[in-house]
Design a protein around this motif. Structure first.
Motif, PDB file in Angstrom:
ATOM      1  N   PHE A  69       0.776  -1.110   0.042  1.00 24.80           N
ATOM      2  CA  PHE A  69       0.141  -0.021  -0.053  1.00 24.80           C
ATOM      3  C   PHE A  69       0.815   1.311  -0.041  1.00 24.80           C
ATOM      4  O   PHE A  69       1.821   1.164   0.607  1.00 24.80           O
ATOM      5  N   ARG A  70       0.640   2.366  -0.763  1.00 23.53           N
ATOM      6  CA  ARG A  70       1.239   3.405  -0.772  1.00 23.53           C
ATOM      7  C   ARG A  70       0.465   4.524   0.084  1.00 23.53           C
ATOM      8  O   ARG A  70      -0.816   4.598   0.007  1.00 23.53           O
ATOM      9  N   VAL A  71       1.272   5.328   0.983  1.00 21.04           N
ATOM     10  CA  VAL A  71       0.591   5.996   2.166  1.00 21.04           C
ATOM     11  C   VAL A  71       1.117   7.523   2.087  1.00 21.04           C
ATOM     12  O   VAL A  71       2.639   7.360   2.159  1.00 21.04           O
ATOM     13  N   TYR A  72       0.317   8.581   1.673  1.00 20.41           N
ATOM     14  CA  TYR A  72       1.213   9.501   1.627  1.00 20.41           C
ATOM     15  C   TYR A  72       1.333  10.299   3.046  1.00 20.41           C
ATOM     16  O   TYR A  72       0.548  10.172   3.930  1.00 20.41           O
ATOM     17  N   GLN A  73       2.856  10.804   3.107  1.00 20.05           N
ATOM     18  CA  GLN A  73       3.114  11.394   4.201  1.00 20.05           C
ATOM     19  C   GLN A  73       3.861  12.601   3.922  1.00 20.05           C
ATOM     20  O   GLN A  73       4.428  12.960   2.558  1.00 20.05           O
ATOM     21  N   PRO A  74       3.870  13.847   4.685  1.00 16.44           N
ATOM     22  CA  PRO A  74       4.607  14.951   4.566  1.00 16.44           C
ATOM     23  C   PRO A  74       6.020  14.779   3.958  1.00 16.44           C
ATOM     24  O   PRO A  74       6.540  15.349   3.087  1.00 16.44           O
ATOM     25  N   ASP A  75       6.886  13.839   4.578  1.00 12.91           N
ATOM     26  CA  ASP A  75       8.269  13.693   3.975  1.00 12.91           C
ATOM     27  C   ASP A  75       8.276  12.786   2.949  1.00 12.91           C
ATOM     28  O   ASP A  75       9.448  12.502   2.442  1.00 12.91           O
ATOM     29  N   GLY A  76       7.240  12.286   2.267  1.00 11.10           N
ATOM     30  CA  GLY A  76       7.187  11.350   1.143  1.00 11.10           C
ATOM     31  C   GLY A  76       6.452  10.323   1.179  1.00 11.10           C
ATOM     32  O   GLY A  76       5.730  10.206   2.273  1.00 11.10           O
ATOM     33  N   ASP A  77       6.192   9.335   0.282  1.00 10.01           N
ATOM     34  CA  ASP A  77       5.318   8.256   0.137  1.00 10.01           C
ATOM     35  C   ASP A  77       5.853   7.215   1.290  1.00 10.01           C
ATOM     36  O   ASP A  77       7.026   6.422   1.040  1.00 10.01           O
ATOM     37  N   TRP A  78       5.163   6.692   2.220  1.00  9.07           N
ATOM     38  CA  TRP A  78       5.624   5.269   2.869  1.00  9.07           C
ATOM     39  C   TRP A  78       4.909   4.309   2.315  1.00  9.07           C
ATOM     40  O   TRP A  78       3.805   4.337   1.637  1.00  9.07           O
ATOM     41  N   THR A  79       5.436   2.946   2.627  1.00 13.47           N
ATOM     42  CA  THR A  79       4.959   1.587   2.061  1.00 13.47           C
ATOM     43  C   THR A  79       4.526   0.779   3.239  1.00 13.47           C
ATOM     44  O   THR A  79       5.357   0.631   3.962  1.00 13.47           O
ATOM     45  N   VAL A  80       3.398   0.160   3.183  1.00  9.53           N
ATOM     46  CA  VAL A  80       2.834  -0.946   3.894  1.00  9.53           C
ATOM     47  C   VAL A  80       2.843  -2.122   3.425  1.00  9.53           C
ATOM     48  O   VAL A  80       2.234  -2.368   2.133  1.00  9.53           O
ATOM     49  N   TYR A  81       3.690  -3.312   3.862  1.00 13.16           N
ATOM     50  CA  TYR A  81       3.596  -4.545   3.280  1.00 13.16           C
ATOM     51  C   TYR A  81       2.798  -5.458   4.060  1.00 13.16           C
ATOM     52  O   TYR A  81       3.230  -5.547   5.467  1.00 13.16           O
ATOM     53  N   ALA A  82       2.083  -6.210   3.625  1.00 10.90           N
ATOM     54  CA  ALA A  82       1.266  -7.303   4.398  1.00 10.90           C
ATOM     55  C   ALA A  82       1.479  -8.677   3.625  1.00 10.90           C
ATOM     56  O   ALA A  82       1.184  -8.708   2.413  1.00 10.90           O
ATOM     57  N   ALA A  83       1.736  -9.728   4.184  1.00  7.80           N
ATOM     58  CA  ALA A  83       1.930 -11.105   3.667  1.00  7.80           C
ATOM     59  C   ALA A  83       1.272 -12.000   4.300  1.00  7.80           C
ATOM     60  O   ALA A  83       0.915 -12.042   5.616  1.00  7.80           O
ATOM     61  N   ASP A  84       0.807 -12.931   3.518  1.00  9.93           N
ATOM     62  CA  ASP A  84      -0.039 -14.145   3.976  1.00  9.93           C
ATOM     63  C   ASP A  84       0.225 -15.254   2.927  1.00  9.93           C
ATOM     64  O   ASP A  84       0.708 -15.116   1.852  1.00  9.93           O
ATOM     65  N   ASP A  85       0.063 -16.444   3.571  1.00  3.15           N
ATOM     66  CA  ASP A  85       0.099 -17.619   2.910  1.00  3.15           C
ATOM     67  C   ASP A  85      -0.732 -18.020   1.710  1.00  3.15           C
ATOM     68  O   ASP A  85      -1.824 -17.490   1.767  1.00  3.15           O
ATOM     69  N   VAL A  86       0.080 -18.600   0.611  1.00  4.32           N
ATOM     70  CA  VAL A  86      -0.903 -18.818  -0.475  1.00  4.32           C
ATOM     71  C   VAL A  86      -1.368 -20.105  -0.132  1.00  4.32           C
ATOM     72  O   VAL A  86      -1.127 -21.044   0.444  1.00  4.32           O
ATOM     73  N   ILE A  87      -2.942 -20.127  -0.743  1.00  2.31           N
ATOM     74  CA  ILE A  87      -3.622 -21.206  -0.438  1.00  2.31           C
ATOM     75  C   ILE A  87      -3.151 -22.481  -1.427  1.00  2.31           C
ATOM     76  O   ILE A  87      -2.932 -22.264  -2.309  1.00  2.31           O
ATOM     77  N   PRO A  88      -2.952 -23.735  -0.877  1.00  2.29           N
ATOM     78  CA  PRO A  88      -2.395 -24.718  -1.715  1.00  2.29           C
ATOM     79  C   PRO A  88      -3.302 -25.336  -2.807  1.00  2.29           C
ATOM     80  O   PRO A  88      -4.577 -25.012  -2.511  1.00  2.29           O
ATOM     81  N   TRP A  89      -3.066 -26.097  -3.747  1.00  2.00           N
ATOM     82  CA  TRP A  89      -4.216 -26.494  -4.639  1.00  2.00           C
ATOM     83  C   TRP A  89      -5.163 -27.446  -4.047  1.00  2.00           C
ATOM     84  O   TRP A  89      -6.389 -27.405  -4.344  1.00  2.00           O
TER      85      TRP A  89
END
Length: 435
Positions: free
Chosen positions: A117-137
């Motif tokens: 996710f791109r988050v606007y902040q006064p000093d520039g754009d921050w980034t939020v990363y969220a990870a989750d497991d891939v569903i198996p077949w």
């Protein structure tokens, strides 16, 4: 059939299970993606309200990170504390977030979906990363076990149901087969059981019984034929033997030329019977005609009448150019048998007619005798059948002349019948014309 039904059921269950797994997996992936996006949006909300903690709560995700405008990790989840950024991609300038599958993200294990996710902040754009497991077949082992057990159950139900249905359906067939196996030539009067239901099996049983009826009739006819043939063959042999034995008892008083003539007459009758039997056997076996040629019926009648003298007056009414295609010798045998029969029963005259009736050629032989009763008109075509009147008038017949004539007519796709007449017996041959 049971094996085929079981195989088809197994294939259907396998196909349905695959479709179920694909459908459930798609929904599970959508759910996991929404859950990961929601976790990332909660972090974005914390950043906007300036309430971002030093360590993010992991929740139901596999990892969370917040990077400042200089791409330095300012707030990770506990399992990523002290780790470098888990991903390097960022949303494009035209979008707020993007999703990619990484195998694996930095600091984590296995393939995972990572949301940025791109988050606007006064000093520039921050980034939020969220990870989750891939569903198996297979989505879940529990789901696979459930589908497998359900498929096995359905296949078993199908196999058992099909086996019982086929067994019940074929039970009448087994009964018919068993009964047919028990029927022999000595017990030919028995019949197969007929199922109560009006279906194909009942039709099969009725057809089998009809076939057995025809077989019984053929066997009975064969028995009568054998009995009559043995009787007719025995008569001339017995007569000749008696004459010879009587002559040998008194050789000096015997007129040997007369004995020889009597024995010769018996041998001639025996030869006639054997010749007729051989001809019938040839016709019954469907032997091929010796020759196929155009035969003019008028010429055939003239030739047969000129070949040997007759004891009765022969009156002819012959239409010219009435031709048929067939075996001349057998057609001549048919005509001779009809003439011999008419001559034995005629009072004084035999009338022979050749004509045309539509597409059929007609040959009639009519005598002026006592005639044949309507109830006996088919009986006389049975082998060795000689009516009482015929036996009293002439003992020289074999009882095979008319049966041979009918067989010859059938071999030429024709018909031979006794029809109504003002006087005597009128025997009519109808055979297809051939120009």
């Amino acid at each position: 059939m049971t094996l085929t039904a079981g195989t088809i059921a197994a294939l259907v269950c396998a196909g349905v299970s695959v479709l179920v797994l694909l459908g459930v997996r798609g929904q599970a992936e959508d759910f996991e993606r929404e859950k990961t996006i929601s976790a990332a949006l909660e972090v974005v909300h914390l950043i906007k309200r300036d309430r971002l903690p030093a360590v993010l709560p992991l929740g139901e995700t596999a990892g969370l990170q917040v990077l400042n405008a200089k791409d330095r990790v300012v707030s990770p989840s506990a399992n990523l504390k002290g780790h470098s950024p888990i991903a390097s991609f960022k949303p494009t300038e035209q979008s707020v977030y993007s999703i990619r599958m990484l195998c694996p993200p930095a600091g984590l294990k296995g393939c995972m979906h990572v949301v940025a996710f791109r988050v606007y902040q006064p000093d520039g754009d921050w980034t939020v990363y969220a990870a989750d497991d891939v569903i198996p077949w297979y989505v879940s082992s529990n789901l696979v076990v459930f589908l497998l057990c359900l498929s096995v159950l359905l296949v078993l139900v199908t196999v058992v149901g099909c086996w019982r249905t086929v067994d019940q359906t074929l039970a009448p067939v087994d009964a018919i087969r068993a009964k047919l196996a028990e029927i022999t030539a000595t017990e030919s009067g028995r019949r197969v059981p007929v199922p109560p239901n009006r279906d194909e099996l009942r039709a099969l049983a009725e057809a089998a019984n009809a076939t057995l009826d025809r077989l019984d009739a053929a066997i009975e006819q064969q028995r009568r034929f054998t009995s009559d043939a043995s009787h007719d063959l025995r008569s001339p042999i017995t007569a000749a033997r008696a004459q010879v034995e009587d002559a040998l008892q008194h050789p000096d008083d015997t007129d040997w030329p007369a004995v020889a003539r009597a024995v010769l007459a018996s041998l001639e009758r025996l030869q006639d019977i054997v010749s007729d039997l051989l001809e019938l056997a040839s016709l019954d076996a469907g032997a091929a005609q010796e020759g196929s040629e155009l035969v003019d019926l008028a010429d055939l009648v003239k030739a047969e009448l000129s070949r040997s003298p007759r004891t009765k007056e022969i009156v002819t009414d012959l239409e010219p150019d009435v031709t048929v295609r067939g075996d001349r010798l057998r057609l001549a045998r048919l005509l001779t048998n009809l003439l011999d029969n008419a001559e034995r029963h005629a009072t004084s005259t035999v009338h022979v007619v050749v004509g045309i009736e539509g597409e059929m050629a007609i040959l009639e032989v009519n005598d002026d005798g006592a005639g044949i009763a309507p109830g006996d008109r088919e009986i006389v075509f049975q082998r060795f059948t000689r009516l009482d009147a015929a036996r009293s008038r002439d003992a020289g017949g074999t009882g095979l002349g008319l049966p041979i004539a009918r067989q010859v007519a059938l071999a030429h796709n024709g018909a031979l019948r006794i029809e109504d007449s003002d006087q005597g017996a009128r025997i009519v041959l109808r055979i297809p014309r051939s120009d």
